[in-house]
Scaffold this motif. Structure first.
Motif, PDB file in Angstrom:
ATOM      1  N   UNK A  43     -21.996  34.156  95.039  1.00  0.00           N
ATOM      2  CA  UNK A  43     -22.770  32.914  94.883  1.00  0.00           C
ATOM      3  C   UNK A  43     -24.222  33.172  95.306  1.00  0.00           C
TER       4      UNK A  43
ATOM      5  N   UNK B 199     -25.936  27.950  95.980  1.00  0.00           N
ATOM      6  CA  UNK B 199     -25.613  27.315  97.263  1.00  0.00           C
ATOM      7  C   UNK B 199     -26.426  26.044  97.455  1.00  0.00           C
ATOM      8  N   UNK B 200     -27.702  26.113  97.060  1.00  0.00           N
ATOM      9  CA  UNK B 200     -28.561  24.930  97.201  1.00  0.00           C
ATOM     10  C   UNK B 200     -28.067  23.803  96.303  1.00  0.00           C
TER      11      UNK B 200
ATOM     12  N   UNK C 221     -25.059  22.188  97.828  1.00  0.00           N
ATOM     13  CA  UNK C 221     -25.385  21.346  98.981  1.00  0.00           C
ATOM     14  C   UNK C 221     -25.956  19.998  98.564  1.00  0.00           C
ATOM     15  N   UNK C 222     -26.421  19.898  97.294  1.00  0.00           N
ATOM     16  CA  UNK C 222     -26.978  18.616  96.846  1.00  0.00           C
ATOM     17  C   UNK C 222     -25.889  17.655  96.366  1.00  0.00           C
TER      18      UNK C 222
ATOM     19  N   UNK D  22     -28.274  32.164  96.200  1.00  0.00           N
ATOM     20  CA  UNK D  22     -28.871  31.139  97.060  1.00  0.00           C
ATOM     21  C   UNK D  22     -29.112  29.843  96.295  1.00  0.00           C
TER      22      UNK D  22
ATOM     23  N   UNK E 169     -23.724  15.722  97.457  1.00  0.00           N
ATOM     24  CA  UNK E 169     -23.246  14.983  98.623  1.00  0.00           C
ATOM     25  C   UNK E 169     -23.147  13.511  98.292  1.00  0.00           C
TER      26      UNK E 169
ATOM     27  N   UNK F 264     -22.243  14.599 110.304  1.00  0.00           N
ATOM     28  CA  UNK F 264     -22.337  15.798 111.152  1.00  0.00           C
ATOM     29  C   UNK F 264     -22.078  17.089 110.375  1.00  0.00           C
ATOM     30  N   UNK F 265     -21.605  16.941 109.139  1.00  0.00           N
ATOM     31  CA  UNK F 265     -21.520  18.111 108.263  1.00  0.00           C
ATOM     32  C   UNK F 265     -22.925  18.640 107.977  1.00  0.00           C
ATOM     33  N   UNK F 266     -23.887  17.716 108.004  1.00  0.00           N
ATOM     34  CA  UNK F 266     -25.246  18.069 107.606  1.00  0.00           C
ATOM     35  C   UNK F 266     -26.241  18.088 108.765  1.00  0.00           C
ATOM     36  N   UNK F 267     -25.915  17.364 109.813  1.00  0.00           N
ATOM     37  CA  UNK F 267     -26.863  17.296 110.942  1.00  0.00           C
ATOM     38  C   UNK F 267     -26.095  17.398 112.264  1.00  0.00           C
ATOM     39  N   UNK F 268     -26.578  18.273 113.124  1.00  0.00           N
ATOM     40  CA  UNK F 268     -25.949  18.449 114.446  1.00  0.00           C
ATOM     41  C   UNK F 268     -26.997  19.081 115.364  1.00  0.00           C
TER      42      UNK F 268
END
Lengths: 215, 91
Positions: free
Chosen positions: A1, A6-7, A10-11, A3, A13, A23-27
């Motif tokens: 895969x 992968x990007x 990730x979109x 980059x 969502x 929290x999958x995205x921010x921690x």
């Protein structure tokens, strides 16, 4: 895969993911900073309407108090739950985890109570709550309620209960993601942790109020 | 070329390799060969491992690229480790 792939992934969502498992995205540090800002905003708004966060999952109309006491309440709530869940994770989780993720995600998980505050801040909600309390204790009351107060109160209660359920769901997700806990052990340890933290926070806030002469 | 399946579509048991062939000289070797540990992972997990190596093993870099949080990526790695450990324990 690659980059780029992968990007793109990730979109993909959904709003549901952002609402129930952000929290999958921010921690870590970002979640901690954002959570602290939200908690301080909640403490400030709470101080305007005498709304006290007098327990991990508590929100009550109370006596007037200085701003620092409202800030202390939200910090005690957050620290009690984070510390208790951190200790639980040491026994339950089989993988390593970062302390900043536990504290950061638990801080951000308290966001729904800020929304709850905005709904129950109008005076009509307080007026009807005080009227109900006086009636419940069979005390004479001079409070005159308006027709919109009842509606405000019912809407407020529904919203607060919804926010409470949302906040507890977020707290569990925060615990699950930050400590990599799953299944029955995770649920049982979370419920036990929440109960212990609730008791600890109520006792701590009560003691603080007693020692500073606010009760 | 088709992707290598690691699980039997009929009974969900792990698959082994029975025959290998050379595309250049058509030599064929028959036997019972076990799949390497990484080949037994799901396609998604294999892609995760490839990306992990590409990022020089930096979970922070992976989290940044995938726009995911650090614990989420670390949990994915823990799941892969757990899957690799299971066949090792069975041996």
């Amino acid at each position: 895969m690659t980059n780029n792939e992968l990007k793109n992934n990730s979109q993909n969502r959904t709003l549901k993911q952002w609402l129930f498992n952000p929290f999958q995205f921010i921690a870590g540090g970002n979640a901690l900073f954002l959570g602290l800002v939200i908690m301080l905003a909640a403490a400030f708004l709470g101080s305007l309407g005498d709304l006290h966060f007098d327990g991990v999952i508590d929100l009550h109309i109370g006596k007037p108090a200085p701003l620092w006491f409202f800030i202390a309440e939200v910090l005690i709530d957050w620290l009690c739950l984070s510390i208790v869940l951190l200790i639980a994770a040491f026994f339950v989780s089989r993988s390593s985890f970062r302390i900043i993720d536990v504290f950061g995600t638990q801080a951000l998980a308290r966001t729904p109570y800020l929304a709850a505050l905005l709904v129950i801040m109008p005076k009509g909600f307080n007026r009807f709550a005080e009227y109900l309390a006086a009636k419940g204790m069979q005390q004479p009351t001079t409070i005159t309620i308006e027709s919109t107060d009842v509606l405000l109160f019912i809407v407020g209660i529904v919203v607060v209960l919804s926010m409470l359920v949302w906040m507890v769901a977020l707290m569990y997700r925060a615990y699950s993601v930050s400590c990599n806990t799953k299944g029955g052990k995770a649920i049982i340890s979370f419920i036990a942790g929440l109960i212990i933290a609730e008791i600890l926070s109520i006792v701590s806030i009560w003691q603080l109020a007693l020692r500073t002469g606010l009760r | 070329m088709k992707k290598l399946p690691s699980i039997c579509p009929a009974c969900q048991s792990p698959l082994n390799i029975k025959r290998l062939s050379c595309q250049k000289c058509s030599t064929e070797i028959e036997g019972l060969f076990e799949l390497p540990a990484l080949a037994k992972l799901s396609v998604e997990d294999q892609e995760f491992v490839v990306q992990f190596v590409r990022c020089s093993g930096s979970l922070k870099e992976m989290a940044r690229l995938q726009k995911l949080s650090y614990p989420t990526v670390r949990n994915q790695l823990d799941n892969v480790i757990e899957q690799i450990k299971i066949p090792e324990n069975q041996q």
